[in-house]
Design an enzyme around this catalytic site. Structure first.
Site, PDB file in Angstrom:
ATOM      1  CG  LEU A   9       6.562   5.186   4.786  1.00 24.76           C
ATOM      2  CD1 LEU A   9       5.889   4.405   3.666  1.00 24.76           C
ATOM      3  CD2 LEU A   9       6.079   6.627   4.786  1.00 24.76           C
ATOM      4  NE  ARG A  16       1.754  -8.749   6.965  1.00 27.81           N
ATOM      5  CZ  ARG A  16       2.522  -8.326   5.940  1.00 27.81           C
ATOM      6  NH1 ARG A  16       3.093  -9.235   5.150  1.00 27.81           N
ATOM      7  NH2 ARG A  16       2.695  -7.041   5.707  1.00 27.81           N
ATOM      8  CE  LYS A  23       5.075  -3.687  10.516  1.00 23.43           C
ATOM      9  NZ  LYS A  23       5.023  -4.432   9.239  1.00 23.43           N
ATOM     10  CD  GLN A  73      -1.233   6.080   5.825  1.00 25.43           C
ATOM     11  OE1 GLN A  73      -0.533   5.470   6.628  1.00 25.43           O
ATOM     12  NE2 GLN A  73      -1.394   5.682   4.583  1.00 25.43           N
ATOM     13  CE1 TYR A 101       8.139   1.986   2.574  1.00 25.35           C
ATOM     14  CE2 TYR A 101       8.350  -0.385   2.333  1.00 25.35           C
ATOM     15  CZ  TYR A 101       8.014   0.847   1.803  1.00 25.35           C
ATOM     16  OH  TYR A 101       7.550   0.924   0.522  1.00 25.35           O
ATOM     17  N   GLY A 102       9.381   1.958   8.806  1.00 25.98           N
ATOM     18  CA  GLY A 102       9.683   1.857  10.240  1.00 25.98           C
ATOM     19  C   GLY A 102       9.853   0.447  10.753  1.00 25.98           C
ATOM     20  N   GLY A 140       8.324  -7.489  -2.145  1.00 25.73           N
ATOM     21  CA  GLY A 140       8.146  -7.030  -3.520  1.00 25.73           C
ATOM     22  C   GLY A 140       9.370  -7.448  -4.335  1.00 25.73           C
ATOM     23  CG  ASN A 228       5.950  -7.793   7.207  1.00 25.67           C
ATOM     24  OD1 ASN A 228       5.932  -6.588   7.456  1.00 25.67           O
ATOM     25  ND2 ASN A 228       6.372  -8.272   6.064  1.00 25.67           N
ATOM     26  NE  ARG A 334      11.881  -3.214  45.794  1.00 25.77           N
ATOM     27  CZ  ARG A 334      11.096  -3.020  46.854  1.00 25.77           C
ATOM     28  NH1 ARG A 334      11.307  -3.709  47.972  1.00 25.77           N
ATOM     29  NH2 ARG A 334      10.124  -2.146  46.808  1.00 25.77           N
TER      30      ARG A 334
HETATM   31  C1  UD1 Z   1       6.692  -3.339   1.671  1.00 20.81           C
HETATM   32  C2  UD1 Z   1       6.902  -3.121   0.168  1.00 20.81           C
HETATM   33  C3  UD1 Z   1       7.627  -4.327  -0.428  1.00 20.81           C
HETATM   34  C4  UD1 Z   1       8.954  -4.543   0.318  1.00 20.81           C
HETATM   35  C5  UD1 Z   1       8.740  -4.626   1.819  1.00 20.81           C
HETATM   36  C6  UD1 Z   1      10.078  -4.559   2.521  1.00 20.81           C
HETATM   37  C7  UD1 Z   1       5.043  -1.756  -0.679  1.00 20.81           C
HETATM   38  C8  UD1 Z   1       3.757  -1.736  -1.396  1.00 20.81           C
HETATM   39  N1  UD1 Z   1       5.614  -2.940  -0.495  1.00 20.81           N
HETATM   40  O1  UD1 Z   1       5.812  -4.443   1.840  1.00 20.81           O
HETATM   41  O2  UD1 Z   1       7.876  -4.143  -1.789  1.00 20.81           O
HETATM   42  O3  UD1 Z   1       9.573  -5.720  -0.169  1.00 20.81           O
HETATM   43  O4  UD1 Z   1       7.947  -3.537   2.309  1.00 20.81           O
HETATM   44  O5  UD1 Z   1       9.954  -4.755   3.912  1.00 20.81           O
HETATM   45  O6  UD1 Z   1       5.522  -0.691  -0.312  1.00 20.81           O
HETATM   46  N2  UD1 Z   1       2.785   1.799   6.312  1.00 20.81           N
HETATM   47  C9  UD1 Z   1       2.162   3.012   6.564  1.00 20.81           C
HETATM   48  N3  UD1 Z   1       0.921   3.233   6.050  1.00 20.81           N
HETATM   49  C10 UD1 Z   1       0.285   2.326   5.274  1.00 20.81           C
HETATM   50  C11 UD1 Z   1       0.929   1.098   5.007  1.00 20.81           C
HETATM   51  C12 UD1 Z   1       2.186   0.870   5.535  1.00 20.81           C
HETATM   52  O7  UD1 Z   1       2.694   3.846   7.248  1.00 20.81           O
HETATM   53  O8  UD1 Z   1      -0.837   2.635   4.831  1.00 20.81           O
HETATM   54  C13 UD1 Z   1       4.113   1.575   6.891  1.00 20.81           C
HETATM   55  C14 UD1 Z   1       4.120   0.452   7.907  1.00 20.81           C
HETATM   56  O9  UD1 Z   1       3.932   0.949   9.216  1.00 20.81           O
HETATM   57  C15 UD1 Z   1       5.508  -0.157   7.729  1.00 20.81           C
HETATM   58  C16 UD1 Z   1       5.882   0.156   6.298  1.00 20.81           C
HETATM   59  O10 UD1 Z   1       4.994   1.181   5.864  1.00 20.81           O
HETATM   60  O11 UD1 Z   1       6.455   0.440   8.591  1.00 20.81           O
HETATM   61  C17 UD1 Z   1       5.778  -1.036   5.374  1.00 20.81           C
HETATM   62  O12 UD1 Z   1       4.448  -1.550   5.379  1.00 20.81           O
HETATM   63  P1  UD1 Z   1       4.152  -3.095   5.302  1.00 20.81           P
HETATM   64  O13 UD1 Z   1       2.693  -3.272   5.346  1.00 20.81           O
HETATM   65  O14 UD1 Z   1       4.977  -3.844   6.269  1.00 20.81           O
HETATM   66  O15 UD1 Z   1       4.659  -3.430   3.817  1.00 20.81           O
HETATM   67  P2  UD1 Z   1       5.133  -4.848   3.275  1.00 20.81           P
HETATM   68  O16 UD1 Z   1       3.957  -5.680   2.978  1.00 20.81           O
HETATM   69  O17 UD1 Z   1       6.152  -5.412   4.168  1.00 20.81           O
HETATM   70 MG    MG Z   2       6.876  -4.887   6.074  1.00 20.60          MG
END
Ligand code: UD1
Ligand code: MG
Length: 451
Positions: A9, A16, A23, A73, A101-102, A140, A228, A334
């Site tokens: 993702l 933030r 990000k 998305q 997660y990315g 979470g 974040n 250079r």
């Molecule tokens: C998320 C988790 C949390 C966990 C934490 C770990 C959820 C609801 N929460 O929270 O339980 O402890 O990660 O780091 O999953 N992203 C998308 N599309 C969206 C939203 C997010 O692609 O609509 C991607 C973001 O680019 C990111 C990742 O998902 O890479 C996580 O999103 P983020 O908003 O950072 O979630 P957290 O609040 O950190």
């Molecule tokens: Mg996060």
């Protein structure tokens, strides 16, 4: 682990971070967060689907691997909604889906592959990577059942005090049976504090169906840091750099002060090389064995052969240096320079697009731009290669065994034949034949009678 589908993702903006750059494109140890995550799973990921959204084009362009599918998305409605964009891949996949997660660049490959193996060995429906943190704020929380399986993940914003006190957190790395995941994606809702589709709701969903969610508690909590904000970015940078330095030290590199040595993730260094404090090694730099990298030097896309000595405060960009050559102090190479073997490029020398033959020397205070310098040629102190006429750049070519006197100005385009000489302070505007000596302003052929 051949039947894996991996979903990463990377669509969120990262509000933030307070940045114009999305990000996952922020660099950590010289590479984007996203490329770290891709590298982590590279070897076992199977097909990879990357969910992009915010700055989608930039994110896609940042990835060079060609085995990755992208899905977009359009609106960032939460992590569950993000996974839903990969639904067509999930629907046709039989077996586990790995989700990451990315924004977690510190994850180790071994940890993630262990998670997948455990998921398969235990025949779990879902396996989630967890960690115990002294300060779990923002993550979470993992709610466990009496039998130690996971009952639910509750986000900080939805948590009451007793939940907030739980120290075990969700890392955001999961292995999920594709059918369970697909079903959840058809049934999820936004009934929570952030009014988002939470992927984490899948755990309570599975529990309600008597399916099993196994936790895998990680040993090294630093691996799961989700970035974040900028403060966490700096922490992650520090952790990753410590790991990188340790890897090189294990391979036989001496790093005099690891705390002030900044080595990117993709750098190669040969054994018995010594690195002094405040050195930056960046952008796929390669360093041979037995080199010395002096203090306060910065190397970007540099290639150093064995036994190169770089004295303090030198900058090398997109250039190569041959065996047994000494460069610096205060040298600036250079892009486009190739320095041969057994050369000397001394103090306060700037080179650009310069080819320097074996054994040649440019020892002090010179500018060498757009030039070839032959083997064993000596460039005197203060020599300037005047390569720019105000409109165009021109080249200077110098043969082997040439002696350029101090303070010579070589007005390009100009050629100096082998074994030629220029007198101190001469301004050379015309080609000099092999063996000839020129002097004066403008330089002319030296003859004993006239001078
Ligand atoms: C998320 C988790 C949390 C966990 C934490 C770990 C959820 C609801 N929460 O929270 O339980 O402890 O990660 O780091 O999953 N992203 C998308 N599309 C969206 C939203 C997010 O692609 O609509 C991607 C973001 O680019 C990111 C990742 O998902 O890479 C996580 O999103 P983020 O908003 O950072 O979630 P957290 O609040 O950190
Ligand atoms: Mg996060």
């Amino acid at each position: 682990m051949s039947d894996l589908l991996t979903v990463i993702l990377a669509a969120g903006k990262g509000t933030r971070m307070k940045s114009d750059l999305t990000k996952v494109l922020h660099p950590v140890a010289g590479q984007t967060m996203l490329s770290h995550v891709i590298k982590t799973v590279d070897e076992f990921a199977g097909e990879i689907v990357c969910v992009v959204g915010h700055q989608a084009k930039k994110v896609k362009e940042s990835i060079t691997a060609d085995n990755i599918h992208f899905v977009e998305q359009q609106e960032q409605l939460g992590t569950g909604h993000a996974v839903k964009q990969a639904e067509k891949y999930i629907e046709k996949h039989k077996g586990p889906v790995l989700i990451l997660y990315g924004d977690t660049p510190l994850l180790r490959s071994e940890t993630v592959s262990q998670l997948v193996e455990r998921h398969q060995n235990l025949e779990a429906d879902l396996t989630v990577l967890t960690a115990i943190l002294t300060n779990p704020t923002g993550y979470g929380r993992i709610v466990r059942k009496e039998n130690e399986y996971v009952e639910a993940v509750i986000e900080e914003d939805d948590a009451e005090q007793s939940i907030k006190e739980i120290k075990e957190i969700n890392s955001g790395v999961y292995c999920i049976d594709s059918q369970l995941l697909y079903e959840f994606l058809q049934n999820m809702d936004t009934d929570n504090a952030q009014q988002e589709y939470y992927l984490t709701d899948i755990i309570a969903y599975a529990d309600a169906k008597d399916l099993i969610s196994c936790p895998m508690l990680i040993n090294d909590q630093t691996e799961i840091v989700g970035i974040n904000d900028r403060a966490t970015l700096a922490k992650a940078e520090k952790i990753l750099r410590e790991r990188i330095n340790l890897k090189h030290m294990k391979n036989g590199v001496t790093i005099i002060d690891p705390a002030t040595t900044y080595i990117d993730a993709d750098i190669e260094i040969g054994k018995d090389t010594v690195i002094y404090p405040f050195v930056y090694l960046e952008n796929a730099t390669q360093i041979g064995e037995n080199c010395i990298i002096g203090p306060h030097s910065r190397l970007q896309e540099a290639r150093l052969a064995d036994d190169v000595e770089l004295l303090e405060h030198s900058i090398i960009r997109k250039s190569s240096i041959g065996t047994n050559t000494i460069v610096g102090p205060f040298a600036y190479l250079r892009p486009g320079c190739n320095i041969g073997e057994n050369c000397k490029v001394g103090d306060f020398v700037e080179l650009k697009k310069a080819q320097v033959g074996n054994g040649a020397k440019v020892p002090h205070l010179s500018y060498v731009g757009d030039a070839e310098i032959g083997e064993n040629t000596n460039i005197g102190a203060g020599t300037i290669f005047a390569n720019y006429d105000g409109v165009n750049k021109h080249r200077t070519s110098i043969g082997n065994n040439v002696f350029i006197g101090s303070n010579t100005v070589l007005v390009a385009p100009v050629k100096i034949g082998l074994e030629a000489k220029t007198g101190a302070g001469s301004v050379v505007t015309k080609d000099v034949s092999p063996g000839e000596t020129v002097v004066g302003v403008p330089a002319h052929k030296y003859s004993k009678e006239k001078n």
